[in-house]
Design an enzyme around this catalytic site. Structure first.
Site, PDB file in Angstrom:
ATOM      1  N   ARG A 172       5.650   5.454   4.211  1.00 25.35           N
ATOM      2  CA  ARG A 172       5.963   4.882   2.841  1.00 25.35           C
ATOM      3  C   ARG A 172       7.472   4.963   2.421  1.00 25.35           C
ATOM      4  O   ARG A 172       7.700   5.098   1.276  1.00 25.35           O
ATOM      5  CB  ARG A 172       5.236   5.637   1.832  1.00 25.35           C
ATOM      6  CG  ARG A 172       3.609   5.560   1.977  1.00 25.35           C
ATOM      7  CD  ARG A 172       3.149   4.011   1.791  1.00 25.35           C
ATOM      8  NE  ARG A 172       1.597   4.043   2.069  1.00 25.35           N
ATOM      9  CZ  ARG A 172       1.199   3.909   3.395  1.00 25.35           C
ATOM     10  NH1 ARG A 172       2.072   3.455   4.435  1.00 25.35           N
ATOM     11  NH2 ARG A 172      -0.226   3.861   3.475  1.00 25.35           N
ATOM     12  N   SER A 221      -1.953   3.340  -5.511  1.00 29.30           N
ATOM     13  CA  SER A 221      -1.736   4.406  -5.208  1.00 29.30           C
ATOM     14  C   SER A 221      -0.382   4.971  -5.912  1.00 29.30           C
ATOM     15  O   SER A 221       0.695   4.525  -5.488  1.00 29.30           O
ATOM     16  CB  SER A 221      -1.553   4.827  -3.840  1.00 29.30           C
ATOM     17  OG  SER A 221      -2.893   4.538  -3.155  1.00 29.30           O
ATOM     18  N   GLU A 291       4.765   7.691  -5.205  1.00 30.03           N
ATOM     19  CA  GLU A 291       4.856   6.497  -4.492  1.00 30.03           C
ATOM     20  C   GLU A 291       5.226   5.300  -5.396  1.00 30.03           C
ATOM     21  O   GLU A 291       5.960   4.447  -4.746  1.00 30.03           O
ATOM     22  CB  GLU A 291       3.516   6.050  -3.800  1.00 30.03           C
ATOM     23  CG  GLU A 291       3.664   4.987  -2.967  1.00 30.03           C
ATOM     24  CD  GLU A 291       2.289   4.609  -2.217  1.00 30.03           C
ATOM     25  OE1 GLU A 291       1.763   3.353  -1.967  1.00 30.03           O
ATOM     26  OE2 GLU A 291       1.804   5.712  -1.526  1.00 30.03           O
TER      27      GLU A 291
END
Length: 302
Positions: A172, A221, A291
């Site tokens: 990520r 998310s 995130e």
């Protein structure tokens, strides 16, 4: 508002929206007004815009699809840049060149119809290709850097195409020079039957709807998965399913989704995220990391 922004209308051909509420463009439906939201018509106009903003030291950020962003309630003193008009796709055998403003889902569908495999997972990830590259988006064990061949950046006023060997990326994340902008990416895909690619895409969509059928505004998310763990499971273990602050709530469907139950503020989401991190640390001994990008009222960057 920065004085230099007014003069952009003298030469800019793309769309300009002054004092535009970010809540209209962010999936969480929160955020105050940005001084200017500019949508360049071409790479060259993007280059000219970014050069001018940097020369005048006007803060800027790339809005992308607005699906991974939490702005401030006071808005943003500077310029938001939308790349939605910079979205061309070119195909050379199994190599796909795609500009950053294209949507992930339209790209996934387009290459699937050509019998090309490697990015079926993008069908379940909303947002733009540039955003997907910036965060190395992925799902169910796949990520976009598994097929990235080159990335084109606008860096210090110049376009630079960097081969995979010169790129630094991980879970990520994708490291790029400060204030550079992702403009395009080339992907090395593989041939497969149209039926097989379509089947995998349907499987990806099925998994998404089975586990993430969240009906309220959200950013996907919210926290990264710690090594060897799932963020949603840690949040659940901390007893936070359904926990809320103001009108921001931990989803009861998927606990790594923070949802807007109606008229939530950015402050609600920031307070909720902080409370989740604190409770998970106290309960599980693990520090969660966002995130979602937290955007302050005037900072530079993608």
């Amino acid at each position: 508002m920065h004085a230099g922004l007014e003069h952009i209308r003298d030469w800019f051909k793309g769309e300009l929206l002054f004092h535009e509420p970010l809540a209209r463009h962010v999936s969480l439906k929160v955020g105050g007004p940005v001084d200017l939201l500019a949508t360049p018509d071409s790479r060259e106009e993007l280059q000219q815009l970014v050069t001018l903003l940097d020369q005048q030291q006007i803060p800027r950020f790339v809005l992308g699809g607005g699906f991974n962003l939490l702005p401030s309630d006071v808005g943003y003193r500077g310029c938001a840049i939308s790349l939605k008009q910079i979205n061309r796709l070119q195909l050379d055998d199994t190599v796909v060149a795609i500009e950053a403003g294209a949507s992930n889902q339209s790209l996934a569908r387009a290459v699937a119809e050509l019998g090309l495999s490697g990015i079926e997972f993008l069908i379940g990830i909303p947002g733009s290709v540039g955003g997907a590259v910036r965060m190395n988006a992925g799902a169910h064990g796949s990520d976009i850097f598994s097929v990235v061949k080159t990335v084109t950046l606008l860096d210090q006023g110049q376009f630079r195409e960097l081969p995979r060997e010169q790129l630094t990326y991980g879970y990520r994340c994708f490291e790029i020079p400060d204030n550079s902008v992702i403009v395009a990416v080339t992907l090395q895909l593989s041939e497969d039957s149209l039926q097989a690619v379509r089947s995998r895409m349907e499987e990806q969509l099925g998994l998404r709807w089975a586990t993430q059928n969240v009906k309220f505004p959200n950013a996907g998310s919210f926290f990264k998965n710690p090594p060897g763990e799932s963020a949603w499971r840690l949040i659940d273990q901390a007893g936070l399913r359904g926990f809320s602050i103001g009108n921001a709530q931990v989803s009861e469907v998927h606990t790594n989704f923070l949802i807007n139950r109606g008229n939530a503020t950015a402050a609600d989401f920031r307070a909720l995220a902080a409370a989740v991190k604190e409770r998970v640390k106290a309960t599980c001994g693990i520090e969660l990391e966002e995130e979602v990008q937290l955007l302050d009222s005037g900072e530079c960057g993608q």
